[in-house]
Design an enzyme around this catalytic site. Structure first.
Site, PDB file in Angstrom:
ATOM      1  N   CYS A 163       0.866  -1.174   0.000  1.00 26.88           N
ATOM      2  CA  CYS A 163       0.000   0.000   0.000  1.00 26.88           C
ATOM      3  C   CYS A 163       0.901   1.222   0.000  1.00 26.88           C
ATOM      4  CB  CYS A 163      -0.933  -0.008   1.215  1.00 26.88           C
ATOM      5  SG  CYS A 163      -2.207   1.261   1.167  1.00 26.88           S
ATOM      6  N   VAL A 164       0.782   2.038  -1.028  1.00 27.69           N
ATOM      7  CA  VAL A 164       1.662   3.179  -1.164  1.00 27.69           C
ATOM      8  C   VAL A 164       0.877   4.452  -1.466  1.00 27.69           C
ATOM      9  CG1 VAL A 164       3.633   1.790  -1.950  1.00 27.69           C
ATOM     10  CG2 VAL A 164       2.052   2.737  -3.619  1.00 27.69           C
TER      11      VAL A 164
END
Length: 126
Positions: A105-106
């Protein structure tokens, strides 16, 4: 390579497929929070947009013969990491907390159509 396409999820907004199947796996394109019928966002907050992105992902998986339980990896893109906790709340509604798939998750500078979230997945298909 079999191309997965369903009208139950938003049509591609560029030159790509909703998903591609290869022996044993399905790779989805990133799903934006677009309503498949109107191609508009379903809401302006992270929770409603996350929910729609995951519903779109679910429909594509189903079109390819998979379910959310078959997902082994997701990649999630957020426009603002301050939305991480709210994103996780909705994500857990779909994947649970025990046995959830591997995930990255960025935060990204910008998403297509200025979405707040985009989610892609890799799933096992039989």
């Amino acid at each position: 390579m079999p191309i997965i396409n369903t009208e139950a999820a938003p049509k591609a907004i560029g030159p790509y497929s909703q998903a591609i199947a290869v022996p044993g796996f399905m790779y989805t394109s990133g799903q934006l929070p677009l309503d498949p019928k109107t191609m508009d966002f379903t809401g302006t907050d992270i929770k409603s947009q996350t929910r729609q992105s995951l519903l779109n992902l679910q429909k594509i998986l189903e079109a390819g013969g998979a379910t959310l339980k078959d997902v082994v990896k997701t990649t999630c893109f957020l426009s603002d990491m301050n939305n991480f906790a709210a994103f996780n709340e909705v994500y857990a509604e779909f994947f649970g907390t025990d046995g959830a798939p591997a995930r990255s998750c960025v935060e990204v500078a910008r998403l297509p159509k200025d979405a707040l979230v985009e989610v892609e997945a890799v799933a096992i298909i039989k």
